[in-house]
Design a protein around this motif. Structure first.
Motif, PDB file in Angstrom:
ATOM      1  N   ILE A 139      79.882  86.578  38.083  1.00 26.74           N
ATOM      2  CA  ILE A 139      80.676  85.406  38.895  1.00 26.74           C
ATOM      3  C   ILE A 139      81.388  84.556  37.904  1.00 26.74           C
ATOM      4  N   ASN A 140      82.717  84.019  38.262  1.00 22.19           N
ATOM      5  CA  ASN A 140      83.484  83.020  37.410  1.00 22.19           C
ATOM      6  C   ASN A 140      82.942  81.698  38.172  1.00 22.19           C
ATOM      7  N   ILE A 141      82.635  80.798  37.283  1.00 20.78           N
ATOM      8  CA  ILE A 141      82.258  79.350  37.917  1.00 20.78           C
ATOM      9  C   ILE A 141      83.340  78.528  37.762  1.00 20.78           C
ATOM     10  N   GLY A 142      83.668  77.428  38.822  1.00 20.25           N
ATOM     11  CA  GLY A 142      84.568  76.437  38.918  1.00 20.25           C
ATOM     12  C   GLY A 142      83.931  75.118  39.299  1.00 20.25           C
ATOM     13  N   ALA A 143      84.645  74.083  39.268  1.00 24.72           N
ATOM     14  CA  ALA A 143      84.206  72.769  39.667  1.00 24.72           C
ATOM     15  C   ALA A 143      85.073  72.482  40.909  1.00 24.72           C
ATOM     16  N   ASN A 167      87.071  92.873  42.871  1.00 28.25           N
ATOM     17  CA  ASN A 167      87.628  91.701  43.259  1.00 28.25           C
ATOM     18  C   ASN A 167      87.000  90.591  42.130  1.00 28.25           C
ATOM     19  N   ARG A 168      87.759  89.612  42.021  1.00 29.96           N
ATOM     20  CA  ARG A 168      87.398  88.506  40.963  1.00 29.96           C
ATOM     21  C   ARG A 168      86.703  87.689  41.957  1.00 29.96           C
ATOM     22  N   VAL A 169      85.481  87.264  41.704  1.00 27.57           N
ATOM     23  CA  VAL A 169      84.381  86.658  42.444  1.00 27.57           C
ATOM     24  C   VAL A 169      84.530  84.942  41.508  1.00 27.57           C
ATOM     25  N   ILE A 170      84.765  83.848  42.269  1.00 25.66           N
ATOM     26  CA  ILE A 170      84.728  82.636  41.747  1.00 25.66           C
ATOM     27  C   ILE A 170      83.930  81.863  42.734  1.00 25.66           C
ATOM     28  N   LEU A 171      82.697  81.155  42.010  1.00 29.65           N
ATOM     29  CA  LEU A 171      82.357  80.161  42.939  1.00 29.65           C
ATOM     30  C   LEU A 171      82.385  78.719  42.365  1.00 29.65           C
TER      31      LEU A 171
END
Ligand code: PEP
Length: 234
Positions: free
Chosen positions: A49-53, A31-35
């Motif tokens: 982990i992919n990071i986001g705002a 799965n693609r995990v984004i925080l």
């Protein structure tokens, strides 16, 4: 493959983010995990982990004290940004038009906007759920997305309340969003469900048609709560 996105809201520290990154480093998932974390925690060394705002200015640059542009977010290595979260709509009066402008700014800097739509309790009780969802999608999604958007359906009355709609209600909402996106020429857009997702309900929610993943608030803050959601489905 599902998308599991966390929204830390105004919580956490750089240390707790490092601990989360370390805890997720060895989990077995496709799965693609984004925080999506507060601006001060945006970082490049995030392992798997992919990071986001969690928000972005609609403006490119200039005299907008306190705002952060999409270019500034992209410069940190972040790849995603939530726009139109219900707390932004509620506490900062963000309309679909503002959300659309923010999504455009994100796209222009190569970020993937996670565009949130959903009805309030008053709208639900007035029988306006479908209308609010459809207008939310049509009015918040910019014209030229290059297919680079994610939609999150978040019933606003259920967020942080420990409440979730029934499985048929989620299915109906997601089918409407999928049909609306197809009508807009955006058939392959991922659609996430958000509001009170936990390890105990994540697998069932993600088995509903047109649910391509989840957006998780409270249960994304601690590895012990977040990992069971990530590993609940392949
Ligand atoms: C959210 O804030 O986007 C959210 C889904 O919160 P929670 O999971 O805590 O309901």
């Amino acid at each position: 493959m599902k998308i599991i996105a966390g929204n830390w809201k105004m919580n956490g520290t750089r240390n707790t983010l490092s601990e989360m990154i370390a805890a997720l480093e060895h989990i077995d998932t496709e799965n693609r995990v984004i925080l999506c974390v507060p601006y001060t925690m945006l970082c490049t060394n995030s392992g798997k982990i992919n990071i986001g705002a969690q928000d972005v200015s609609a403006h490119d640059h200039g005299a907008y004290t306190g705002e952060i542009s999409a270019k500034m977010i992209a410069e940190t290595g972040a790849k995603y940004v939530i726009v139109g979260h219900s707390e932004r709509r509620q506490y900062h009066n963000e309309t679909n038009a503002i959300v659309r402008a923010k999504a455009s700014a994100a796209l222009a800097s190569g970020l993937t906007p996670i565009i949130c739509v959903g009805e309030t309790m008053d709208e639900k009780q007035a029988g306006k759920t479908m209308e609010i969802i459809e207008s939310g999608v049509r009015e918040s999604v910019p014209d030229d997305t290059n297919g680079n958007i994610i939609i999150a359906y978040e019933p606003r009355w259920a967020i942080g309340a420990g409440l979730t709609p029934s499985a048929p209600e989620i299915a109906t909402a997601h089918e409407l969003i999928a049909n609306t996106l197809t009508d807009m020429g955006l058939a392959n857009t991922p659609i996430l469900y958000g509001a009170s997702v936990k390890g105990t309900n994540a697998a069932q929610i993600m088995s509903i048609p047109h649910v391509d993943g989840v957006l998780v608030g409270g249960a994304s803050l601690k590895p012990d709560d977040f990992i069971p959601i990530i590993t609940s489905t392949k």
